[in-house]
Scaffold this motif. Structure first.
Motif, PDB file in Angstrom:
ATOM      1  N   ARG A 193       0.809  -1.380  -0.022  1.00 47.24           N
ATOM      2  CA  ARG A 193       0.167  -0.061  -0.041  1.00 47.24           C
ATOM      3  C   ARG A 193       0.914   1.187  -0.159  1.00 47.24           C
ATOM      4  O   ARG A 193       0.434   2.347  -0.664  1.00 47.24           O
ATOM      5  CB  ARG A 193      -1.348  -0.082   1.389  1.00 47.24           C
ATOM      6  N   SER A 194       1.777   0.928   1.022  1.00 51.60           N
ATOM      7  CA  SER A 194       2.573   2.680   0.612  1.00 51.60           C
ATOM      8  C   SER A 194       3.216   1.946  -0.888  1.00 51.60           C
ATOM      9  O   SER A 194       3.505   3.373  -1.157  1.00 51.60           O
ATOM     10  CB  SER A 194       4.114   2.303   1.520  1.00 51.60           C
ATOM     11  N   ILE A 195       3.327   1.744  -1.281  1.00 53.50           N
ATOM     12  CA  ILE A 195       4.040   1.332  -2.804  1.00 53.50           C
ATOM     13  C   ILE A 195       3.246   2.240  -3.494  1.00 53.50           C
ATOM     14  O   ILE A 195       3.403   3.700  -4.607  1.00 53.50           O
ATOM     15  CB  ILE A 195       4.567   0.415  -3.220  1.00 53.50           C
ATOM     16  N   ASP A 196       1.612   1.756  -3.582  1.00 53.68           N
ATOM     17  CA  ASP A 196       0.368   1.626  -4.441  1.00 53.68           C
ATOM     18  C   ASP A 196       0.607   4.125  -3.823  1.00 53.68           C
ATOM     19  O   ASP A 196      -0.018   4.884  -5.024  1.00 53.68           O
ATOM     20  CB  ASP A 196      -0.656   2.188  -3.860  1.00 53.68           C
ATOM     21  N   ALA A 197       0.423   3.482  -2.718  1.00 53.12           N
ATOM     22  CA  ALA A 197       0.529   5.673  -2.385  1.00 53.12           C
ATOM     23  C   ALA A 197       1.456   6.717  -2.523  1.00 53.12           C
ATOM     24  O   ALA A 197       1.486   7.692  -2.984  1.00 53.12           O
ATOM     25  CB  ALA A 197       0.607   5.720  -0.585  1.00 53.12           C
ATOM     26  N   LEU A 248       8.231   6.665   6.444  1.00 51.46           N
ATOM     27  CA  LEU A 248       7.036   6.288   6.463  1.00 51.46           C
ATOM     28  C   LEU A 248       6.517   4.802   7.264  1.00 51.46           C
ATOM     29  O   LEU A 248       7.056   3.948   6.445  1.00 51.46           O
ATOM     30  CB  LEU A 248       6.541   5.797   4.652  1.00 51.46           C
ATOM     31  N   PHE A 249       5.897   5.140   8.076  1.00 50.23           N
ATOM     32  CA  PHE A 249       5.361   3.731   8.707  1.00 50.23           C
ATOM     33  C   PHE A 249       4.146   3.357   8.658  1.00 50.23           C
ATOM     34  O   PHE A 249       3.093   3.020   9.782  1.00 50.23           O
ATOM     35  CB  PHE A 249       6.191   3.561   9.984  1.00 50.23           C
ATOM     36  N   PRO A 250       3.132   3.112   8.219  1.00 50.77           N
ATOM     37  CA  PRO A 250       1.653   3.027   8.425  1.00 50.77           C
ATOM     38  C   PRO A 250       1.513   1.584   8.776  1.00 50.77           C
ATOM     39  O   PRO A 250       0.854   0.563   7.681  1.00 50.77           O
ATOM     40  CB  PRO A 250       1.331   3.024   6.755  1.00 50.77           C
ATOM     41  N   SER A 251       1.981   0.725   9.353  1.00 54.88           N
ATOM     42  CA  SER A 251       1.836  -0.887  10.378  1.00 54.88           C
ATOM     43  C   SER A 251       0.494  -0.658  10.465  1.00 54.88           C
ATOM     44  O   SER A 251       0.009  -0.087  10.678  1.00 54.88           O
ATOM     45  CB  SER A 251       3.279  -0.935  11.001  1.00 54.88           C
ATOM     46  N   PRO A 269      10.009  13.676  10.240  1.00 61.25           N
ATOM     47  CA  PRO A 269       8.658  13.287  10.271  1.00 61.25           C
ATOM     48  C   PRO A 269       8.489  12.585   9.868  1.00 61.25           C
ATOM     49  O   PRO A 269       9.067  12.132   9.341  1.00 61.25           O
ATOM     50  CB  PRO A 269       8.243  14.188   9.131  1.00 61.25           C
ATOM     51  N   VAL A 270       7.572  11.646  10.805  1.00 59.68           N
ATOM     52  CA  VAL A 270       6.873  10.341  10.836  1.00 59.68           C
ATOM     53  C   VAL A 270       5.443  10.662  10.279  1.00 59.68           C
ATOM     54  O   VAL A 270       4.786  11.045  11.198  1.00 59.68           O
ATOM     55  CB  VAL A 270       7.760   9.786  11.899  1.00 59.68           C
ATOM     56  N   VAL A 271       5.188   9.926   9.186  1.00 61.51           N
ATOM     57  CA  VAL A 271       3.754   9.348   8.711  1.00 61.51           C
ATOM     58  C   VAL A 271       3.579   7.760   8.919  1.00 61.51           C
ATOM     59  O   VAL A 271       4.158   6.770   8.686  1.00 61.51           O
ATOM     60  CB  VAL A 271       3.848   8.997   7.619  1.00 61.51           C
ATOM     61  N   THR A 272       2.504   7.792  10.316  1.00 67.34           N
ATOM     62  CA  THR A 272       2.458   6.063  10.806  1.00 67.34           C
ATOM     63  C   THR A 272       0.861   6.021  11.105  1.00 67.34           C
ATOM     64  O   THR A 272       0.234   6.843  10.976  1.00 67.34           O
ATOM     65  CB  THR A 272       3.013   5.786  11.713  1.00 67.34           C
ATOM     66  N   SER A 273       0.729   5.079  11.408  1.00 66.64           N
ATOM     67  CA  SER A 273      -0.759   4.359  11.321  1.00 66.64           C
ATOM     68  C   SER A 273      -2.087   5.721  12.582  1.00 66.64           C
ATOM     69  O   SER A 273      -1.274   5.106  13.200  1.00 66.64           O
ATOM     70  CB  SER A 273      -0.922   2.966  11.632  1.00 66.64           C
ATOM     71  N   ASP A 291      -4.937   6.715   8.145  1.00 68.25           N
ATOM     72  CA  ASP A 291      -5.900   4.597   7.752  1.00 68.25           C
ATOM     73  C   ASP A 291      -5.256   4.229   6.669  1.00 68.25           C
ATOM     74  O   ASP A 291      -4.848   4.026   5.684  1.00 68.25           O
ATOM     75  CB  ASP A 291      -7.099   5.069   6.933  1.00 68.25           C
ATOM     76  N   PRO A 292      -4.232   3.337   7.012  1.00 70.34           N
ATOM     77  CA  PRO A 292      -2.848   2.127   6.673  1.00 70.34           C
ATOM     78  C   PRO A 292      -3.897   1.173   5.507  1.00 70.34           C
ATOM     79  O   PRO A 292      -2.839   0.775   4.266  1.00 70.34           O
ATOM     80  CB  PRO A 292      -2.994   1.489   7.719  1.00 70.34           C
ATOM     81  N   ASP A 293      -4.763   1.146   5.738  1.00 74.77           N
ATOM     82  CA  ASP A 293      -6.082   0.170   4.785  1.00 74.77           C
ATOM     83  C   ASP A 293      -5.894   1.214   3.214  1.00 74.77           C
ATOM     84  O   ASP A 293      -6.349   0.714   2.673  1.00 74.77           O
ATOM     85  CB  ASP A 293      -6.797  -0.304   5.106  1.00 74.77           C
ATOM     86  N   ASN A 294      -5.979   2.528   3.216  1.00 79.36           N
ATOM     87  CA  ASN A 294      -6.171   3.149   2.222  1.00 79.36           C
ATOM     88  C   ASN A 294      -5.224   4.343   1.940  1.00 79.36           C
ATOM     89  O   ASN A 294      -4.082   5.164   2.273  1.00 79.36           O
ATOM     90  CB  ASN A 294      -6.695   4.432   2.701  1.00 79.36           C
ATOM     91  N   PRO A 295      -4.821   3.941   0.647  1.00 78.47           N
ATOM     92  CA  PRO A 295      -3.356   4.557  -0.327  1.00 78.47           C
ATOM     93  C   PRO A 295      -3.662   5.923  -0.042  1.00 78.47           C
ATOM     94  O   PRO A 295      -2.309   6.502  -0.258  1.00 78.47           O
ATOM     95  CB  PRO A 295      -2.981   3.612  -1.178  1.00 78.47           C
TER      96      PRO A 295
END
Length: 345
Positions: A193-197, A248-251, A269-273, A291-295
């Motif tokens: 999902r990170s790749i898609d984002a 980027l840490f959308p675990s 800076p951090v982007v996380t879930s 929302d980690p399910d939403n790219p």
């Protein structure tokens, strides 16, 4: 690892509390070992630690039996089972035992009779037999209590410590083509999902962890500019944080989320879930929560970090303040208090 973590000159033998730190044997993974090396290095001189590593891997039945017999012969009076080999508690009758539970991810990955067996050996029976259970987050504590095998007053939440090697490193943010750091490639780390984002965003994605063919294919399909490394030393990992522009840490699930505070301490800076335990670990304003399910949501947060200087600087400032909560000395004091409690008559 060293057998003793500190010198104890000037102390009488009766002043020193000996503690065996019992470690798993799993080649190629060092997170638990790194955490407790940091703790041991920060313990007071009155706590004398000895490192013990079980002789076999954790999963095969012959290895489990071998580890249990080994623990019965080699462990001392006060033992801290540091994680992953929880069943070793069963071989420690008459000892005072601390068990650290990092997460319950293994249960979510198993079904049927395998899950029932693992739950008994790794959780139900050890949790009943040990004296104190430490969890690295409130989320892990909640999940343990849901098993309904241990009383709440037996569980103490002690977060993972931040290594003192992670210090602030100022760097000009590269908004034109930021270097985005992504740690680990297991399913819960949410790399696909990170790749898609990131599709279509001018950036350089730095991925730590050995990629699968499917992950490489997704990177190629989305035309992501990326680089990849694994099996890094501690020094290399620190350098990865220093050289990146954002983490980027959308675990999807974690026991704690150590990369969050490592990045915060470095000044990134951090982007996380927007789910636990990431929210608690990151602090109230220390990260962009998504929302980690939403790219699409992940991408929107990254775009804001890149494009809004004031917002980004606010995340960095709040993150540095938050990371101070996890200083090694403070975490070591909490473990020291637990060891003293168990040592008391």
């Amino acid at each position: 690892m060293h057998s003793d973590t500190e010198q104890h000159g000037g102390l009488q033998p009766e002043d020193v509390i000996p503690v065996d730190l019992l470690l798993r044997r799993r080649p190629g993974t060092y997170s638990i070992e790194r955490v407790f090396q940091i703790v041991a290095d920060a313990l007071p001189a009155t706590i004398k630690t000895r490192w013990l590593q079980v002789p076999a891997g954790p999963w095969r039945l012959p290895d489990i039996v071998r580890n249990l017999l080994w623990c019965l012969r080699h462990c001392g009076r006060l033992v801290h089972v540091t994680g992953d080999v929880h069943y070793c508690v069963l071989a420690l009758p008459g000892r005072r035992v601390v068990l650290t539970v990092h997460d319950l991810l293994m249960l979510t990955q198993l079904h049927g009779w395998r899950r029932r067996v693992v739950q008994k050996l790794w959780f139900d029976w050890p949790l009943r037999r040990c004296d104190i259970v430490t969890c690295i987050s409130e989320q892990t504590k909640r999940e343990l209590l849901a098993l309904d095998v241990v009383k709440p007053d037996k569980i103490v939440v002690v977060p993972d410590p931040l290594s003192p090697d992670f210090v602030f490193c100022e760097q000009e943010f590269c908004a034109a083509c930021p270097r985005i750091l992504h740690f680990n490639v297991t399913a819960n780390k949410n790399l696909l999902r990170s790749i898609d984002a990131l599709a279509g965003l001018p950036c350089q994605l730095r991925i730590i962890g050995q990629l699968s063919d499917a992950q490489r294919a997704r990177l190629a399909a989305r035309r992501i500019d990326y680089s990849n490394a694994w099996n890094l030393s501690d020094r290399d990992i620190i350098a990865e944080y220093q050289q990146c522009d954002l983490l980027l840490f959308p675990s999807l699930s974690e026991g704690f989320g150590m990369p969050i505070i490592e990045a915060q301490a470095t000044g990134r800076p951090v982007v996380t879930s927007n789910r636990q335990p990431m929210v608690d670990t990151a602090g109230a304003a220390g990260a962009a929560l998504v929302d980690p399910d939403n790219p699409t949501a992940i991408r929107a947060a990254i775009d804001r970090v890149i494009g809004d200087d004031d917002y980004r600087r606010g995340l960095v400032a709040a993150g540095r303040k938050n990371a101070a909560r996890f200083a090694a000395a403070a975490i070591a004091r909490r473990y020291s208090d637990i060891y003293r409690q168990l040592q008391a008559p």
